[in-house]
Write a protein that holds these residues in place. Structure first.
Motif, PDB file in Angstrom:
ATOM      1  N   ASP A 110       0.826  -1.210   0.000  1.00 49.51           N
ATOM      2  CA  ASP A 110       0.000   0.000   0.000  1.00 49.51           C
ATOM      3  C   ASP A 110       0.863   1.265   0.000  1.00 49.51           C
ATOM      4  N   ALA A 111       1.954   1.220   0.747  1.00 50.61           N
ATOM      5  CA  ALA A 111       2.852   2.381   0.795  1.00 50.61           C
ATOM      6  C   ALA A 111       3.442   2.653  -0.584  1.00 50.61           C
ATOM      7  N   VAL A 112       3.842   1.593  -1.270  1.00 42.27           N
ATOM      8  CA  VAL A 112       4.411   1.739  -2.621  1.00 42.27           C
ATOM      9  C   VAL A 112       3.370   2.335  -3.575  1.00 42.27           C
ATOM     10  N   TYR A 113       2.149   1.857  -3.466  1.00 38.61           N
ATOM     11  CA  TYR A 113       1.056   2.370  -4.309  1.00 38.61           C
ATOM     12  C   TYR A 113       0.881   3.872  -4.071  1.00 38.61           C
ATOM     13  N   SER A 114       0.892   4.258  -2.818  1.00 34.60           N
ATOM     14  CA  SER A 114       0.690   5.672  -2.464  1.00 34.60           C
ATOM     15  C   SER A 114       1.863   6.536  -2.941  1.00 34.60           C
TER      16      SER A 114
ATOM     17  N   GLU B 188       6.486   9.647  -7.258  1.00 35.04           N
ATOM     18  CA  GLU B 188       7.837   9.231  -6.876  1.00 35.04           C
ATOM     19  C   GLU B 188       8.091   7.808  -7.382  1.00 35.04           C
ATOM     20  N   LYS B 189       9.361   7.526  -7.645  1.00 34.95           N
ATOM     21  CA  LYS B 189       9.713   6.165  -8.076  1.00 34.95           C
ATOM     22  C   LYS B 189      10.159   5.346  -6.862  1.00 34.95           C
ATOM     23  N   ILE B 190       9.694   4.120  -6.806  1.00 32.47           N
ATOM     24  CA  ILE B 190      10.044   3.251  -5.663  1.00 32.47           C
ATOM     25  C   ILE B 190       9.927   1.792  -6.091  1.00 32.47           C
ATOM     26  N   SER B 191      10.807   0.964  -5.588  1.00 29.10           N
ATOM     27  CA  SER B 191      10.715  -0.482  -5.841  1.00 29.10           C
ATOM     28  C   SER B 191      10.445  -1.208  -4.526  1.00 29.10           C
TER      29      SER B 191
END
Lengths: 362, 411
Positions: free
Chosen positions: A281-285, A291-294
């Motif tokens: 959920d944090a990655v989705y947000s 922002e880019k995140i893996s």
């Protein structure tokens, strides 16, 4: 509505687990009650030491036993778990983490047992630890746990947490494919048979006690290929060393993880078990904010494959998200020292939330 | 019929000169041979200590385990083999019997079909001759040990726990006959063989006799303990799918906390709310929190209803908080945010002016939570109340649950 305890229990039985031997403990009680309903054979042990000893007896007789407990039970089982490891007995232990130390809070979830389990085999020998992150994993990793236990002749731990195995959730059970019983037929070997003589795959062929073909010896002490106590001989020490090699050299045969890699991302969230869904959920947000995140969800926690190190090394900043005080998986990878590349999103005595993870990632 | 296959691999014993363990091993071998057991019909389970040196002496299957745990391991082997033609023999010393006494009692209580041989030399022979729980007071006096605690009578304890056969034998010349009798018994048999330790005890059998407990032989007629096998059905078989029958106005997700006291129907109200949501096309999660003593104190349940699949099942900021008793209110009052819709029973004293109604009085002790949930569903219009009524229609408590739901109209 369904919970992961039910899914794991069903998956283990479909995979060929024969018997559940248990002693009740919160928050693993659902495993106990589901297993009483589902396993072809169920035994209520009088204490956790007896439970694991009985399991060793069943395993030596050619059955695949399962138990479920929490830290206090695992602590009592530790000596016998070492015995099962040394004897090379296939079995599955489900450990549902709860808040410690000691009896702690039985009905509060946690991810606090990882380091205890990392050192649980005396001498630092590897033990396969699987950690489901959701209901789909609960199904597939339970199957892999039985496969790995049989293939490598080893106990396997499924490490989970209270919130993961007790929370009810709407779930499409039709998405779970029927599992096949894992084949336990002894593999071919070069005669004469010696119970601990392994071939190139480093795993000796398994024959049970009581079989009419070959004399079988199991031994908890340092032993030679015949299964007899030998102190300090090259053969017996090589046999003990092999216990490490069979699992370390073939680690990628049972290494499972989920990598949601975003192109161009320099930040990575690493997580496991019950904190994985909050991390998803944090990655989705974070991505919704541009922002880019893996995200790396580790499912074979131990031993750690080079593949995991390589993924982590390929990012500039890594945030470990875990429901414990200091980030126990983080400490497995980077140690206790501060590292400018590493952040920890941790929480004590409650589930880590997506917004708390997001806050640390910033 | 006596077997011609050798039970022992060697005539040479690894024990100290004069040690009684060699006699015990030869007696076990002779008994098995005379009873016609072939080596592969026998699984020998050994413990730690001098008695744990026996594995290489036997041509049978062997399994060498931990100190004191061999009887428990033997139980697992016996039940795992589940074969009356295979014999499980467990060998341990008096030290092993002391540390693992519970395992002996459990094997006896279950009357597991195996034979436990306790070789009692009155001391720990591998660690310096310390006293064990089976060391007699006469022997402790002799060793100038001032502990006068009475020893365990393991023969009698096994008998009291239900062993089919338990016996203490001091006369070497009788070992084989008694072992044969024990091995032939259906059920759990325990044979305590008195054995000389020449290193830490005394040198001669004649002296030894003054320090050992009297022979005894005890029997119980009981059925043999077995582990039942059964055909079972899939745990997924009876999970009913909930097809969408109603429409929800929820476009995102909503979190509901329901709080009350144990026995107040909190968890079931939450489960019904979640299922009603699923009947209305929503994804749902439900979890409970309560003290470890489940029949007393607070009971709190959390439900998330969402248009999208739900990952994180925690509730950061509850949209709705329902409390029907003080126990529940005290547990959840700090979770209320400025955006939370709060429903509390009128008997609960709150520090702020939340909406209160007589949920307990109208819904009753067991129906108050469901009454409040129904009130909120109707007030918010998240889905038709018929969804909740549909959930309870097949329940064996359908009438009282329907009454609780409908009682919301009387608030």
């Amino acid at each position: 509505m369904i919970d992961a305890s039910r899914i794991i229990t069903e998956a283990l039985v479909q995979s060929g687990a024969d018997v559940f031997i248990g002693y009740p403990i919160t928050p693993s009680n659902l495993f106990y009650s589901y297993s009483k309903e589902r396993f072809p054979e169920f035994l209520a042990g009088p204490d956790e030491i007896s439970v694991l000893q009985w399991m060793c007896g069943y395993s030596a007789a050619g059955k695949i036993p399962v138990t479920a407990t929490a830290f206090p039970g695992l602590a009592l089982m530790t000596e016998t778990l070492n015995m099962a490891y040394m004897m090379e007995l296939p079995m599955v232990l489900i450990i549902t983490q709860r808040l410690g130390p000691s009896t702690g809070s039985a009905t509060t979830g946690a991810q606090g047992d990882l380091k205890f389990i990392d050192g649980i085999i005396s001498g630092g020998f590897p033990l396969p630890i699987f950690s489901p992150s959701n209901f789909d994993d609960a199904w597939t990793l339970s199957n892999e746990a039985v496969k790995t236990a049989i293939k490598f002749r080893t106990p396997v731990i499924i490490l989970t947490s209270k919130e993961l195995v007790m929370t009810q959730k709407s779930f499409n059970i039709n998405s779970l494919e029927t599992l096949e019983k894992v084949d336990t037929t002894p593999k071919a070997f070069e005669p004469p048979y010696q119970p601990y003589k392994a071939g190139e795959d480093m795993v000796p062929p398994f024959f049970p006690l009581g079989n009419n073909e070959y004399q079988v010896r199991f031994n908890s002490s340092t032993h030679d290929n015949d299964g007899l106590i030998r102190k300090g001989t090259p053969e017996s020490l090589a046999n003990t060393w092999r216990l490490r090699e069979k699992l370390e050299n073939r680690i990628d045969e049972y290494t499972f993880f989920e990598l949601d890699a975003e192109e161009g991302a320099t930040n990575l969230i690493v997580t496991w078990g019950v904190t994985a869904d909050a991390s998803r959920d944090a990655v989705y947000s974070i991505r919704n904010k541009g922002e880019k995140i893996s995200l790396l969800i580790v499912k074979t926690l131990l031993p750690i494959s080079k593949k995991i190190y390589d993924i982590i090394d390929s990012y500039d900043t890594v945030t470990f998200a875990e429901e414990n005080m200091t980030g126990l998986y983080k400490e497995m990878i980077f140690g206790k020292r501060n590292n400018p590349k590493v952040k920890t999103a941790t929480k004590f005595a409650a589930m880590l939330t997506p917004s708390e993870i997001e806050e640390i990632v910033k | 019929m006596e077997t011609t296959e050798k039970i022992l691999t060697t005539a040479k014993m690894p024990f100290c000169p004069g040690c009684g363990h060699g006699v015990c091993v030869r007696s076990i071998s002779k008994s098995l041979k005379e009873l016609g057991y072939k080596p592969k019909d026998v699984a020998l389970v050994s413990d730690i200590g001098c008695s744990g040196l026996v594995d290489p002496l036997f041509a049978t299957h062997t399994i060498h385990g931990l100190h004191g745990r061999a009887p428990a391991l033997g139980v697992g082997v016996t039940l795992g083999l589940d074969n009356p033609y295979k014999k499980v023999i467990v060998i341990q010393g008096d030290g092993g019997a002391t540390i693992g006494l519970q395992h002996i009692l459990e094997a006896a209580r279950r009357n597991i079909d195996m034979t436990l041989v306790v070789i009692n030399n009155l001391l720990y022979g591998m660690t310096g001759g310390q006293m064990s729980g089976l060391s007699t007071n006469e022997f402790k006096d002799y060793k100038h040990n001032d502990d006068n605690t009475e020893p365990y009578d393991v023969v009698n304890l096994a008998h009291q726990s239900g062993a089919a056969f338990s016996v203490r034998v001091n006369d070497i010349s009788n070992f084989t006959d008694v072992l044969k009798e024990a091995i032939s018994v259906q059920g759990f048999s325990l044979v305590e063989l008195s054995s000389l330790c020449t290193s830490y005890g005394m040198k001669k059998v004649a002296e030894f006799k003054d320090f050992i407990a009297a022979e005894e032989k005890l029997m119980n007629k009981r059925p043999v303990g077995v582990s039942l096998k059964r055909e079972t059905n899939s745990l997924l078989e009876n999970i009913k799918g909930l097809d969408t029958q109603f429409t929800s106005t929820i476009n995102d997700s909503i979190g509901v906390v329901i709080a009350g006291s144990a026995g107040g129907g909190i968890q079931s109200a939450a489960r019904m709310l979640a299922k009603a949501g699923m009947l209305s096309g929503l994804h749902a999660t439900m979890k409970g929190e309560y003290p470890i003593t489940v029949g007393t104190g607070f009971s709190v349940a959390e439900v998330i209803l969402s248009k999208k699949p739900i990952n994180f099942t925690g509730l950061e900021k509850p949209s709705v908080v329902i409390a029907v008793t003080d126990d529940g209110w005290n547990k959840v009052k700090n979770r209320i945010t400025e955006n939370s819709k709060v429903f509390v029973d009128s008997k609960i004293s709150t520090e702020r002016n939340f909406e209160t109604k007589e949920f307990l009085k109208i819904g009753g002790k067991k129906g108050a939570a469901l009454c409040t949930v129904s009130h909120w569903i109707k007030e918010s219009g998240i889905f038709p109340i018929e969804a909740l009524l549909k959930v309870v229609e097949d329940s064996k408590y359908a009438a009282s649950l329907q009454n609780a739901i409908k009682s919301a109209d009387d608030l």
